[in-house]
Each structure stands twice: as C-alpha cells, then as structure tokens.
Design a protein around this motif. Structure first.
Motif, short mmCIF file in Angstrom:
data_model
loop_
_atom_site.label_atom_id
_atom_site.label_comp_id
_atom_site.label_asym_id
_atom_site.label_seq_id
_atom_site.Cartn_x
_atom_site.Cartn_y
_atom_site.Cartn_z
N LEU A 143 -42.77 -3.24 0.42
CA LEU A 143 -42.01 -4.22 1.18
C LEU A 143 -40.44 -4.37 0.57
O LEU A 143 -39.29 -4.12 1.28
N THR A 144 -40.42 -4.33 -0.64
CA THR A 144 -39.13 -4.59 -1.43
C THR A 144 -39.09 -3.73 -2.88
O THR A 144 -39.18 -4.27 -3.75
N PRO A 145 -39.38 -2.27 -2.62
CA PRO A 145 -39.22 -1.35 -3.78
C PRO A 145 -38.20 -1.54 -4.70
O PRO A 145 -38.24 -1.30 -5.73
N GLU A 146 -36.80 -2.10 -4.11
CA GLU A 146 -35.97 -2.32 -5.00
C GLU A 146 -35.90 -3.74 -5.92
O GLU A 146 -35.01 -3.75 -6.86
N ILE A 147 -36.89 -4.48 -5.72
CA ILE A 147 -37.16 -5.80 -6.36
C ILE A 147 -38.40 -5.51 -7.31
O ILE A 147 -39.21 -5.66 -6.91
N PRO A 148 -38.03 -5.64 -8.83
CA PRO A 148 -39.41 -5.44 -9.59
C PRO A 148 -40.28 -6.73 -9.58
O PRO A 148 -39.80 -7.88 -9.03
N VAL A 149 -41.37 -6.70 -10.03
CA VAL A 149 -42.06 -7.76 -10.17
C VAL A 149 -42.78 -8.24 -11.49
O VAL A 149 -43.26 -7.27 -12.36
N VAL A 150 -42.68 -9.51 -11.83
CA VAL A 150 -43.10 -9.97 -13.11
C VAL A 150 -44.39 -10.86 -12.65
O VAL A 150 -44.39 -11.68 -11.83
N SER A 151 -45.36 -10.44 -13.27
CA SER A 151 -46.86 -10.90 -12.94
C SER A 151 -47.54 -11.52 -14.43
O SER A 151 -47.45 -11.05 -15.35
N GLU A 152 -48.14 -12.59 -14.20
CA GLU A 152 -49.00 -13.23 -15.23
C GLU A 152 -50.06 -12.22 -15.87
O GLU A 152 -50.37 -12.44 -16.90
N GLU A 153 -50.56 -11.51 -14.61
CA GLU A 153 -51.64 -10.32 -15.13
C GLU A 153 -51.14 -9.13 -15.56
O GLU A 153 -51.89 -8.17 -15.81
N ASP A 154 -49.75 -9.02 -16.06
CA ASP A 154 -49.13 -7.62 -16.34
C ASP A 154 -48.18 -8.12 -17.58
O ASP A 154 -47.19 -8.20 -17.54
N PRO A 155 -48.72 -8.25 -18.74
CA PRO A 155 -47.82 -8.79 -19.70
C PRO A 155 -46.54 -7.77 -20.01
O PRO A 155 -45.84 -8.28 -20.54
N ALA A 156 -46.84 -6.55 -19.77
CA ALA A 156 -45.59 -5.51 -19.90
C ALA A 156 -44.56 -5.97 -18.97
O ALA A 156 -43.27 -5.76 -19.31
N SER A 157 -44.91 -6.56 -17.86
CA SER A 157 -43.86 -6.84 -16.93
C SER A 157 -42.78 -8.02 -17.33
O SER A 157 -41.71 -8.47 -16.75
N LEU A 158 -43.18 -8.70 -18.60
CA LEU A 158 -42.40 -9.93 -18.88
C LEU A 158 -41.00 -9.57 -19.68
O LEU A 158 -40.11 -10.41 -19.61
#
Length: 264
Positions: free
Chosen positions: A66-81
């Motif tokens: 839906l929004t490929p230009e916006i990255p996602v930070v998730s509690e379940e993905d430590p690397a995304s922090l």
C-alpha cells in the motif's frame, strides 16, 4: 498537507488500510478462538505468541504494497528499530498489544498501527479483535469508532470534560506502584478507578469513559503511538510527567513516564 492528511484524502488507501487492520485482527482472533496458545520468550523476557507474529506478517506485507515508500518499524522486528535514525516518516506497529491479556484470554488486547511524522504520531489505527471494532484518528483528525458487521457503523468519539467532583483514573486496583498511588492521592475530589488492558486504557479516555491515565512505569513507543493519535483526535492529550511533549523515534525506544488525559 502532511502524509496523514494525504492518506485520509485518498479513499482507496484509507479503505485498504482499514481492511488491512481487519485482516490482522482476524488472524489474531482465529488463533485466540481455535488454537492452543504456544508461548515463547524474547530476549527481553517478554512473551510472544503465534498471533503476534501472524499479525506482524499481515501488516508488514500489506503496508509494503500500500505504501512502499514508507518504512515500517515493528515490535516483532528488532532490526527495524534503526529506521527512525535515518527517516522522519515511518509506520510504527504493535501487532498484538497486550500479549499477556491474550494469553490469559480476557479479551483486553489490541492491534496497533501508527504513522509517525517528525517524531509525532499523526495518524493512528487501533483494532479491538474481540469486538470487531476499529478506532482511527490523529491530531487535527476527528477520531472515529467503526464497528464491522452486516451493517457497518461509524461514529465520532470525544473525551469528556473532567469533573471537579470526580476523576475517573485508568489504573489497576491490584498493581499500583508507589508513584501512581502518590499521583492519585494528589488529585482533588473523589477518585474512581477504571481498569483496562493494553492500549484500551487510552480508548477509555477517548470515548469519555475515563478522565486520566497516569503511566508512571515503563512502556515502549509502539505501546502508545497509535492510541496517542486516536486520543488526540478525540480531544485529549499525552505529555511526559515533566509536562514536555511525548517524542517518538528516540534512540531509546522506552517512553518516559507520562500522563494521558481528556478535556479539562
């Protein structure tokens, strides 16, 4: 016009985001109702279940389309922090907020999606899977509650003005720490305790069922961001206990102690 306003002005994207939240809630409730809940422990000793990961996957995959230009930070993905160190706009998700409540099967859990812009949650989606309800709102964006069903309903929600005689405080009767007890004792007039789990605590204020939520104990940014936006859209606010604004995208994901409240 910020990104949140652009999303709201595009009925197709907004409808797709709603559908994505319903889908994430559906995978959570399917596991909740039909499977034995297997629990593993993360490095920080917090519990995680198949439902946390299933909802994470639904949201990650859906948002990437839906929004490929916006990255996602998730509690379940430590690397995304690490993402907030290099960008000012990103999605912040807590796929299953209230994992302990989910494990205890008491229904007090939510699914949370927030858009962060320049260290502030500008748009929030909070789903309540057991009720088939979705809350949407943000700063300057009127918050709504949508009920899914054969006749889907949508209604605006608003905070109540705090009474001089009675303050309804969101807090646990059995798990009050010393700081929270001191805060409650400092309030004038009578106090009524209102109990809720996960980000439902903020929704109690946003719907006028409570007045104030002192959180004088640790939380993480993903615990609060989506409901923070919804509360602001209902007329409420959240500030650090020092009085400073809440900030997102910090190097330390932990929140400072804060006070959430409705109108005064």
């Amino acid at each position: 016009m910020n990104i949140a306003q652009k999303i709201l002005s595009d009925s197709n994207i907004l409808s797709s985001l709603k559908h994505l939240m319903w889908e994430a809630g559906d995978v959570i409730i399917d596991i909740y109702n039909n499977e034995k809940i297997d629990i593993t422990t993360k490095k920080d000793q917090s519990p995680v279940t198949k439902a946390d990961l299933a909802a994470h996957n639904v949201l990650i995959q859906g948002l990437s389309k839906l929004t490929p230009e916006i990255p996602v930070v998730s509690e379940e993905d430590p690397a995304s922090l690490a993402i907030p160190e290099t960008v000012s706009v990103y999605w912040l998700i807590d796929p299953l907020d209230g994992t302990k409540e989910f494990i205890n099967r008491n229904g007090q859990f939510t699914c949370n999606l927030a858009l962060i812009e320049s260290h502030k949650p500008t748009l929030g989606f909070v789903g309540i899977p057991v009720k088939d309800e979705l809350y949407i709102g943000g700063d300057g964006i009127q918050s709504i509650r949508e009920k899914r069903g054969s006749s889907s309903t949508e209604e605006q929600i608003h905070c109540s003005r705090i009474s001089a005689d009675l303050t309804r405080v969101v807090a646990s009767k059995s798990h009050l720490n010393a700081e929270t007890e001191a805060f409650i004792n400092s309030l004038e007039g009578d106090v009524e305790l209102v109990q809720a789990g996960s980000s439902l605590k903020f929704l109690k204020i946003a719907t006028g069922e409570a007045d104030i939520y002192p959180r004088l104990a640790p939380t993480c940014e993903w615990d609060t961001a989506a409901a923070h936006a919804v509360l602001e859209g209902a007329g409420g606010s959240i500030t650090q206990s020092s009085g400073s604004p809440m900030v997102y995208g910090k190097r330390d994901i932990l929140n400072p102690y804060f006070i959430a409240k409705g109108h005064r």
